[in-house]
Every structure is written in structure tokens, then in C-alpha cells.
Write an enzyme that holds these catalytic residues in place. Structure first.
Site, PDB file in Angstrom:
ATOM      1  N   ALA A  29       0.742  -1.350   0.110  1.00  0.00           N
ATOM      2  CA  ALA A  29      -0.011  -0.427  -0.671  1.00  0.00           C
ATOM      3  C   ALA A  29       0.870   0.964   0.094  1.00  0.00           C
ATOM      4  O   ALA A  29       1.730   1.342  -0.058  1.00  0.00           O
ATOM      5  CB  ALA A  29      -1.145  -0.225   0.969  1.00  0.00           C
ATOM      6  N   ASN A  30       0.296   2.086  -0.151  1.00  0.00           N
ATOM      7  CA  ASN A  30       1.121   3.845  -0.499  1.00  0.00           C
ATOM      8  C   ASN A  30      -0.457   4.659   1.339  1.00  0.00           C
ATOM      9  O   ASN A  30      -0.572   4.383   1.519  1.00  0.00           O
ATOM     10  CB  ASN A  30       1.560   4.145  -1.153  1.00  0.00           C
TER      11      ASN A  30
END
Ligand code: C5P
Length: 216
Positions: A29-30
Site C-alpha cells: 500500500a501507500n
């Protein structure tokens, strides 16, 4: 839809991060919170537009009057965007993962006392660039660029490379990602408008005013 300058217009927005699955319980993810994209969706709806918001996994309420499609991965986001066209304005705010795992493990990966697994990555499609080259390309196509250095120069190059009309550039070297304030540069070719730091809602309102002006 409300009465307003964007009445009768369809605005398509992507927002948030994407999650790229590794196995049934893990993902890449970010740090995107989705706040700026959701604020733009809210402002466009207030201006009277029909708004489709394709949202990655975020903890945010759907703004009033906004049609929301929840997705997780970049491939799902690309598909939802394609199905939501045509649009008069498309604003791609999502922090789409550049890479996904080449194959998703069917079972949870185990430690088993052996070496850590190697993650083989493959490139995700660039949603913005893909939309730019479609026959039903929206007449106003906007991208975002989160940069930590040479913000405007990188944004100018990105605008050309991806075929967007404008790039909204922001410096994310501070705590913009997840924060409530943002300072952006509107890059339209060599013409650049720099806005001071302000709440993301105010950035959204000003951007929507600019989009409206550009349409007429
Ligand atoms: O190359 P970079 O990720 O910095 O480009 C950012 C812009 O491109 C944003 O508008 C983002 O939503 C869009 N993008 C996309 N699909 C990708 C990567 C980025 O639509 N796979």
C-alpha cells in the site's frame, strides 16, 4: 444534482491509494489518505456536477451527492474508470501503485524456517495515460503529481508524458499525505499557477472553479 456552474457535467475522480495483494492476508500500500480527492469530489458536487468517485481503500465518508465506486487494486481502479467514462472532466488524484505482485499467492505465505520469499513485481497500467489515449478522452483531463523535489519541472514532464491537460503538483516532502493542508501548483504547459498552503477543502474549491472556467 445541485444547481451550479457544473450542472449537467459528469466529473470522474479517482482518489486514495491502491492495495496490491501479495497473498490472502497481505498487501502493498501507500500513505495516500484520499482527502484531497474526496474534497474535490465534494466541491464538484456542490458546483452541480454529476460526480463519480472511484475510491481506493480509505477511511472517509462519501461526500453528499457523490456516486462512489470502491476498489482495492490498480487493475480494479482502471476497470472502474473505464466503465465510468465518458466524462466532461476527469481528475486522477489517486496514488496508484506503480507495481503489483506478478502473481498473487492463493494461500498465506509461510515462514517455514526458510529464506524470506522474493516478491516479483510487475508494472501496473497507468490509468491517467490510458484515459488520455482513449477515443472518449474527457475534454479536460487532470492529473496529480506528488513529488519530493523539483516539483514543477517533474510536473511539466509528467503532463507531456501522460497526455494530461493540467497537472496539479504538490510537494509531499512534508506531511501532505494524510494531512489536512496542501500547497499546489497548477501546471498547464509553461503556465504555472502556484497557490499558497491552505486546507485541502479550499484547494478543492479553487481547483473546481478553475475547471469550470476551462470548460467554457
Ligand atoms: O507517475 P505518477 O504516479 O507520479 O503520476 C501521478 C498521476 O498519474 C496521478 O494523476 C495519478 O492518479 C496518475 N496515475 C495513474 N495510474 C498509475 C499511476 C499514476 O492514473 N498507474
Amino acid at each position: 444534482p445541485e444547481d451550479g456552474p457544473l450542472k449537467g457535467k459528469h466529473v470522474l475522480i479517482t482518489a486514495g491509494p491502491t492495495w496490491e495483494p501479495i497473498d490472502p492476508v497481505r498487501y502493498i500500500a501507500n500513505r495516500s489518505s484520499g482527502k484531497q480527492g474526496f474534497a474535490i469530489a465534494a466541491a464538484a458536487a456542490r458546483a452541480g456536477a454529476c460526480v463519480t468517485l472511484v475510491a481506493g481503500p480509505v477511511h472517509l465518508e462519501t461526500p453528499p451527492g457523490v456516486d462512489r465506486i470502491d476498489v482495492e487494486s490498480a487493475l480494479q481502479m482502471a476497470d472502474a474508470v473505464k466503465r465510468s467514462l465518458p466524462a466532461d472532466i476527469a481528475v486522477m488524484v489517486a496514488a496508484v501503485a506503480d507495481w503489483r505482485t506478478a502473481d498473487i499467492a492463493k494461500e498465506k505465505l509461510k515462514k517455514r524456517g526458510s529464506a524470506p520469499p522474493a516478491l516479483l513485481l510487475t508494472e501496473n497500467p497507468d490509468i491517467l495515460a490510458t484515459v488520455a489515449s482513449r477515443p472518449d478522452r474527457p475534454p479536460l483531463l487532470i492529473g496529480f503529481a506528488a513529488e519530493t523535489e523539483n516539483v514543477i519541472q517533474h510536473a511539466k514532464e509528467k503532463r507531456k508524458r501522460k497526455g494530461a491537460d493540467w497537472i496539479i503538483a504538490n510537494d509531499v516532502s512534508g506531511d501532505v499525505m494524510g494531512g489536512d493542508a496542501n500547497a499546489v501548483h497548477i501546471v498547464r504547459g509553461d503556465d504555472v499557477i502556484s497557490l499558497p498552503e491552505m486546507p485541502k477543502e479550499d484547494v478543492a474549491r479553487i481547483l473546481v472553479e478553475r475547471f469550470t472556467d476551462a470548460l467554457v
